[in-house]
Structure formats: C-alpha cells, structure tokens
Design an enzyme around this catalytic site. Sequence first.
Site, PDB file in Angstrom:
ATOM      1  N   LYS A   1       0.722  -1.231   0.170  1.00 31.81           N
ATOM      2  CA  LYS A   1      -0.034  -0.011   0.114  1.00 31.81           C
ATOM      3  C   LYS A   1       0.903   1.441   0.051  1.00 31.81           C
ATOM      4  CE  LYS A   1      -4.342  -2.039   1.682  1.00 31.81           C
ATOM      5  NZ  LYS A   1      -3.878  -3.637   1.639  1.00 31.81           N
TER       6      LYS A   1
HETATM    7  C1  LIG Z   1      -4.449  -4.648   1.222  1.00 33.93           C
HETATM    8  C2  LIG Z   1      -3.911  -5.818   0.937  1.00 33.93           C
HETATM    9  C3  LIG Z   1      -4.300  -6.834  -0.011  1.00 33.93           C
HETATM   10  C4  LIG Z   1      -5.464  -6.823  -0.777  1.00 33.93           C
HETATM   11  O1  LIG Z   1      -5.184  -5.942  -1.687  1.00 33.93           O
HETATM   12  P1  LIG Z   1      -6.500  -5.203  -2.547  1.00 33.93           P
HETATM   13  O2  LIG Z   1      -5.979  -4.148  -3.403  1.00 33.93           O
HETATM   14  O3  LIG Z   1      -7.524  -4.737  -1.387  1.00 33.93           O
HETATM   15  O4  LIG Z   1      -7.020  -6.288  -3.528  1.00 33.93           O
HETATM   16  C5  LIG Z   1      -3.361  -7.945   0.013  1.00 33.93           C
HETATM   17  N1  LIG Z   1      -2.232  -8.113   0.805  1.00 33.93           N
HETATM   18  C6  LIG Z   1      -2.242  -7.012   1.867  1.00 33.93           C
HETATM   19  C7  LIG Z   1      -0.755  -7.584   2.781  1.00 33.93           C
HETATM   20  C8  LIG Z   1      -2.632  -6.059   1.714  1.00 33.93           C
HETATM   21  O5  LIG Z   1      -2.182  -4.951   2.803  1.00 33.93           O
END
Ligand SMILES: *Cc1c(COP(=O)(O)O)cnc(C)c1O
Length: 465
Positions: A112
């Site tokens: 993120k």
């Molecule tokens: C947010 C997240 C996901 C999922 O990603 P999306 O874009 O919501 O599909 C998967 N793994 C981790 C570690 C995350 O923080």
Amino acid sequence: MKYISTRGLAPALSFEEVVLTGLAPDGGLYVPETLPTFSTEEIAAWAGLSYQELAFNVMKPFVAGAISDAEFKKIIANAYSTFRHDAIAPLVQTAHNEWILELFQGPTLAFKDFALQLLGHLLDHFLKKNNQKVVVMGATSGDTGSAAIEGCRRCDNIDIFILHPNNRVSEVQRRQMTTVLAPNVFNIALEGNFDDCQNMVKASFGDQSFLPEGRQLVAVNSINWARIMAQIVYYFYAGLALGAPHRPIAFSVPTGNFGDIFAGYLAKRMGLPIDQLIIATNCNDILHRCISSNDHSKYQLQHTLSPSMDIMVSSNFERMLFDLYDRDGSAIRQLMEDFKSGSMTLKESALSRAREFFTSYGVSDEVTMNTIRDVFEHTEYLLDPHTAIGVEAARKTRRRQDIPMVCLATAHPAKFPEAVRQAGQAEDPVLPHHMKDLFKRDERYTVLAQDIKAVQQFVAANVRK
Ligand SMILES: *Cc1c(COP(=O)(O)O)cnc(C)c1O
C-alpha cells in the site's frame, strides 16, 4: 484526462478534483474516461529505465494537463525516496520461472506504500497550489492506516484521522500507526469492529457539516483513483525485467478489495502482454466464487491468517463491472441495487469476458501455512501469509510453464509473525533495521466509544487552525 463515475450520473472531474474527493455523488467510483495505450515499440523502449523513470512514463497520460512534467517527476522522486531498496520493487526467484515481486520495501512494509506515498505527495502538491487545507479520514483493519499516515505525516495542509478497531489489530500494525507523533496525525481506537469504523467514516463523508468552515474530507482508501494509478506501474516494471513486451508474463495477486489486481487488468489493457492474471483469495472468496460459478453473494466474514484480505465485498470490483458491462452506468446502478439484497448475478457476456481476463483460486489457512513451510524448505525464502496465497494459487492454476509467473508479495513476513509461527517456523521473522525499536517507541492514540457524535466532535476539536 477526465474521470467519469461508474454509475453514470455524476459530472466528469479533472485529475486534481478526482484526487481530492471520495466516492462520486451518485455513489459510483471514478475511472478514466479513456484508457491510454502504449505500442509494443513504446514499451520496448522503456527496458532498463529506473522504477521512477518508468513510473513517469506509465502515469503521465493520467495526470496530463493537471501537473507539469517537471513537477510530476519531482513528486515521483519524493514518493519513492522512502523505500529501502534501490530497485523499489525487486524480483526474487523462488522456483523455475516463478518470481516474487517484493512490494514491501516501503516505510510500512506493505504494498500500500506504493500508492499512499504517491498520494500524499500529490495531495500536498495540489493543496499548496490552492492554499487549501483538508481533513483525511479513514478506517483501517491494519495496513491501510499505517500507509496512509506515513503518506500524510509531512503534509502541512492535511490533518489525518485514522480509526482502527480497539484491540483488534496486531501490535505491529497498531504501533506502526500510533508511534507516529506528528502534530497532524490522530489515531482513534474505536470500541467496535472494523465495520463500525468504516460506518463512522462513511457517515462522516455523507454529512460533513461537523467540520470547521472551509474544510472537506478526502478519501485515502482504494476508491481514490490515484491509488489504482500508482499500482499499474509495477506490473510494467516486473514485465519489462522479465522480457516483456517481446514475451508474455503472468501475475498472481493476493486480492481483497480488488484494487491491486484491477491495476493489473489496466496494465494489460494499456498494452502489457499479460497472459494470465490470477485472483488469489483466502476463504473470504466472493471474487473466486463470482468468477468460477457466477456466485457474487455476501457470506459471513471469516477471520483468517491473511487479515488484509478479510473482506465480504470488494469495493473496486465495481470498476471492473463497469467495463464488463460496456461502461453502461445504468446497468451498474441496477446491479448495485440488486446487490443490496446480498447477491448479484452477472449476465453471461460479462461473465465470459471476466473469465477471459482472470483465473481465480481460493486458499484455506491450512494450505497457506503449508505453502509458507514448503517455500521456506526449498528456498529459505520466507513468505508472509498474503503472499503465500498468491504463490499457492499460481502453482495450482498456472496455464503455461514457459511464461514467467510473477507472484506479488504484498507484505513483509515480519508484519505477520503469528502466521509465520503457526507455519512452524522456529524463529520470528526479523523487522527491518529502521523498525528495530518499534516496540520501544512512545504511542499516542485516543480510545473513543462507538458513537458518531463523539468521533466527529473529536475530529472537529483537533483539526488544526
Ligand atoms: C490491502 C492488502 C491486500 C489486498 O489488496 P487489494 O488491493 O485490496 O485487493 C493484500 N495483501 C496485503 C498485505 C494488503 O495489505
């Protein structure tokens, strides 16, 4: 570039406006009016570019007209200067033609950061230009909150309020948020669960009259278009490193809200030769059920070893549906209306088109642990539980052995020591150097009752003049 709503009833916005808002007023999500595409020759000419140079080329059409080239380059340079690895998104090989794309080299150890570091600098740029101040409000079950706080902590024109469910996020996750002591960062531990946090935020976006005069709320969850945009880049980066565009590539993506894999879909539409895109889910598998058996219905939320993928409904799937239904906003309004009852059925042509783009696979906690163990035994490489789900899905559904398979590593294993311990790993994964003292740092947060008045009063009282 203009942005339009998936529900067809909101006015088109500029890039700047779309970054500074949340949902469209008609309840839809914003998408670009037209998708830029790159020719094979153009993509081939990018081989060997740094991550930052490539990011500029891939994202430039989306910001066209809103930011000058020189300024956008500066924003990108600043956004990725906080990453610990010079490659920004390094590749590691774990088996024959199987690669891990390490997306956890940013400040909070999850992918993120790619989007939220950029978003923070974009917001800072527009707000300074407009001499404007805003309030960021968001709910988190773990990774989003810390990444958003890291993205905004140095922005003078932002006050950020992040709600997390009190006592229901891991200690690493809580401390990553609450040890940021910047004067514009406010952590609220709500006495409730994640849904309660999200409801508070939604209600606040719906009626912003509690805010001081002249302030507005900005969303930092993946409904914000800039987050999707930033994530397109690493698909191109990994593809180019492994021989694209002259050679096809496959990706496996641990999926929750469908933001990350939607960026992969866009990369494909923009010209990257992606042969296979795998939606990997845990047992909260609404997307896997939808693709495999046209069952898009809400089930009870399950708590798993991969908490960042524990969702009942994937909000970004609406962006995908918009394309699957030939960008017909009224069809999307109808689908979403149907879905209020708890389930929706895709029309045949939309389902078959979805199946052309995606393979899907669901992985249980038990298998997730087996995969962590197996990969460690064969390579001494430690996966976090989310990444393990992607690797397992890739191994089970891979169509062609001769095409490089890239598994997106969405988090560093040290973020989820409990799962790694349960997988039978003798030693806890080690936190990276810059976080060694995380458990010794001072924390600051406020526990609030599950009461919208209390939350909004807290926000209004703490917004800086
Ligand atoms: C947010 C997240 C996901 C999922 O990603 P999306 O874009 O919501 O599909 C998967 N793994 C981790 C570690 C995350 O923080």
